[in-house]
Structures are given as C-alpha cells and as structure tokens.
Design a protein around this motif. Structure first.
Motif, PDB file in Angstrom:
ATOM      1  N   SER A   1      85.665  67.648 -34.268  1.00 59.83           N
ATOM      2  CA  SER A   1      84.666  66.754 -34.847  1.00 59.83           C
ATOM      3  C   SER A   1      85.388  65.640 -35.579  1.00 59.83           C
ATOM      4  O   SER A   1      86.549  65.796 -35.990  1.00 59.83           O
ATOM      5  CB  SER A   1      83.770  67.522 -35.823  1.00 59.83           C
TER       6      SER A   1
ATOM      7  N   MET B   1      76.438  59.833 -34.484  1.00 58.72           N
ATOM      8  CA  MET B   1      76.796  61.252 -34.515  1.00 58.72           C
ATOM      9  C   MET B   1      78.238  61.473 -34.083  1.00 58.72           C
ATOM     10  O   MET B   1      78.916  62.379 -34.575  1.00 58.72           O
ATOM     11  CB  MET B   1      75.825  62.064 -33.655  1.00 58.72           C
TER      12      MET B   1
ATOM     13  N   LYS C   1      69.161  65.204 -31.866  1.00 59.00           N
ATOM     14  CA  LYS C   1      68.853  64.694 -33.200  1.00 59.00           C
ATOM     15  C   LYS C   1      67.352  64.493 -33.319  1.00 59.00           C
ATOM     16  O   LYS C   1      66.734  63.803 -32.505  1.00 59.00           O
ATOM     17  CB  LYS C   1      69.574  63.365 -33.460  1.00 59.00           C
TER      18      LYS C   1
ATOM     19  N   GLU D   1      76.797  69.624 -30.400  1.00 59.75           N
ATOM     20  CA  GLU D   1      78.019  69.170 -31.059  1.00 59.75           C
ATOM     21  C   GLU D   1      78.657  68.039 -30.270  1.00 59.75           C
ATOM     22  O   GLU D   1      78.390  67.865 -29.075  1.00 59.75           O
ATOM     23  CB  GLU D   1      79.018  70.326 -31.194  1.00 59.75           C
TER      24      GLU D   1
ATOM     25  N   ALA E   1      74.261  63.712 -38.837  1.00 60.00           N
ATOM     26  CA  ALA E   1      74.535  65.095 -38.445  1.00 60.00           C
ATOM     27  C   ALA E   1      73.586  65.509 -37.323  1.00 60.00           C
ATOM     28  O   ALA E   1      72.379  65.255 -37.411  1.00 60.00           O
ATOM     29  CB  ALA E   1      74.368  66.028 -39.637  1.00 60.00           C
TER      30      ALA E   1
ATOM     31  N   GLY F   1      80.196  61.057 -37.112  1.00 60.38           N
ATOM     32  CA  GLY F   1      79.829  61.882 -38.254  1.00 60.38           C
ATOM     33  C   GLY F   1      78.953  61.189 -39.264  1.00 60.38           C
ATOM     34  O   GLY F   1      78.749  61.697 -40.380  1.00 60.38           O
TER      35      GLY F   1
END
Length: 307
Positions: A64, A46, A9, A57, A52, A49
């Motif tokens: 997710s 993250m 991130k 991932e 983002a 959610g």
C-alpha cells in the motif's frame, strides 16, 4: 506496478467504485478512461491513500502507498496541479518536497530543467498560467525518480509544444521500464501514447484491453468490392456474420476480418478488387462502449430559438 483487487468505495448508499480490479504494468502507458463521474479520480486517490477503500485493496510495487518508507521513490502523481501554496516559488515548492525524502538540490534542478521551468523557477507559483502549473505538477511527480507515474489530465492547459513534450515524455518513461497511468478525456492524445486501456463506467470495469483490440472490436466491418457480390454474399454469411449489399457491387461485412473474407473469395474463385476495413477512432469506440454508463448526458442540439 499498480495492482487493484476488488477495489470498492462507497459514500453512504452511493457506490462510486465497484469491485474494480486492474493492473498497470511496467514498460507500458496505460490509459485510464471513463465518462465524468465514472470514479477515476476516486480510484487514483485510493491508489495514493488519500481515500480509504470501503473494500478491496490497491498496491503500488507490492505494498500500500502508506506502507512505503519513501513513497515518492515508488510513485509520482499529478492529481491537481494547483494544489501548491501560491506564495512559494517553483524551486521552493520542489525543494520542500525533496527534503521530506532526503532528495538533493541537484535533482530539483534536473526536474525543473526537464519540465522547462528554468526561466520561472524563482517566480511565485500564484502567478503561473495553467500550463506552467501543469509543468510544475509533472516536475513534482518525477522528483523521486519513481518506478510508477500517475498523471491526471497532464496536457490540460498546455500549448502544442507542451503537448508534444508530454507525449514524448510518457513514451520515454515507459521505455525506461516504468509503469505509467494516464487519465485523460482527450482520446486523440490517448490513442497516440497509450499501449493499454482501462475503461470504467459508474465505478465498474468496462474494458481492460489494448487500443488496437478495442478499436478492432468496434469496427464497422469490411467494405468488399467485387463484380460478383450476389454470389459472394451468401458464401460469407454465417453465425455472427452480417452481410449487406449497397447494390453497386459493394458488400459491407461485419464479423469477419479482411483476411478471412479474402480466403473465402479465393477458395470459391471470386474476384475481389477491394477489401477496406471500415474502422472507427478510439473516441468512437469509447463512446460506443460507455453509451449506457453516462452520469451526465447532453440533450441533442436544437435549431435557433424563436424569440
């Protein structure tokens, strides 16, 4: 379980989480540790959610968070206990959450009882103490009977009885086969409940290990008591091993376990009357590991200021 792969991130030119990979496994309490500014909160956001990823991932039970039709049944989380409308009652807040997933009132009553909120269930949340707010947040996290539980500083504001309750609750959840991720600054509590540790600094993974292995890797060594220190010292010395003498029949040995030292002494007929690992606490091991990763560092305490 929670699976993060190369999770990254960035905010502009600042990298908050840097290619972070880890797994939170079922049946374990995983402590998520790091100094202030390490990226723990961003990582947990993250997972849910709320933020983002720039790259990489993160999956909860193979998907997710947004990919689950009923995410409260997959993961329950406490990130900010005060994120509740102050005019709602505890039962009103939980009922509203339950209705989004078709969860019945019986389950609402169960988590209220579990969190010890029965006597204040119909009181306004705005009048709750910090500890009562924490209990409500934990009740909300457990509302969907999730397979994964993620808690950020759950003992913040709790009294000793509440801390013991959390300790037992986390052990119970892991014993039921759930994956538990616990973020905390309280090393003594983490040491008592965590089976595994994920430690990050400046967004990067520093350690993915058990509590025992981290502490063992940070051991100061083994104190050896013998009347033949001058003879035993050279026998123990070698690559990766340091031996120092206190001059009073004691050796301090780093790089060998007590068992290995005993084997060397026995093989050479050296009588040893003490083998004491000079261990460190989880807090000391954590401080050693993260010493160079601190974003904020206090200056050493000084004496009284002259006026």
């Amino acid at each position: 379980m929670i699976e993060a792969r190369e999770l990254t991130k960035r905010y502009g030119d600042k990298t908050v989480v840097d290619r972070l990979s880890f797994t939170v496994k079922p049946g374990e309490v995983t402590g998520f540790l790091g100094p202030n500014g390490a990226g723990k909160s961003t990582t947990m956001r993250m997972v849910l959610g709320l933020d983002a990823p720039t790259a990489g991932e993160v999956h909860v039970n193979g998907r997710s968070y947004a990919g689950h039709a009923a995410p409260l049944h997959e993961i329950g989380a406490l990130l900010e206990a005060k994120s509740v409308h102050p005019g709602r009652s505890a039962v009103g807040h939980l009922t509203a959450l339950a209705q989004t997933h078709g969860i019945g009132r019986r389950r609402v009553d169960e988590v209220i009882d579990l969190a010890g909120l029965g006597s204040v269930a119909h009181k306004r949340v705005g009048a709750f103490s910090l500890g009562m707010g924490q209990r409500l947040g934990i009740a909300a996290a457990l509302l969907g009977d999730p397979e994964v539980v993620m808690l950020d500083e759950p003992v913040n504001g709790l009294d000793p009885e509440g801390v013991l309750w959390i300790r037992n609750l986390l052990a119970q959840l892991a014993g039921e086969g759930r994956a538990v991720l616990l973020s905390s600054h309280l090393m003594s509590e983490t040491a008592q409940v965590a089976d595994h540790l994920i430690i990050i600094g400046r967004g990067r993974l520093l350690a993915d290990t058990s509590v025992a292995d981290l502490v063992e890797a940070s051991l100061g060594g083994v104190r050896v008591g013998t009347d033949e220190a001058a003879r035993l010292g050279p026998l123990l010395a070698g690559p990766g091993v340091s031996v120092t003498s206190s001059g009073d029949g004691e050796l301090q040995v780093a790089g060998l376990s007590a068992r290995e030292i005993a084997a060397v002494a026995l093989r050479h007929g050296v009588l040893v009357h003490e083998l004491t690992p000079t261990g460190v606490s989880l807090e000391e091991a954590f401080m050693e590991l993260t010493r160079d990763e601190l974003e904020y560092q206090s200056a050493p305490a000084s004496g009284r200021t002259e006026r």
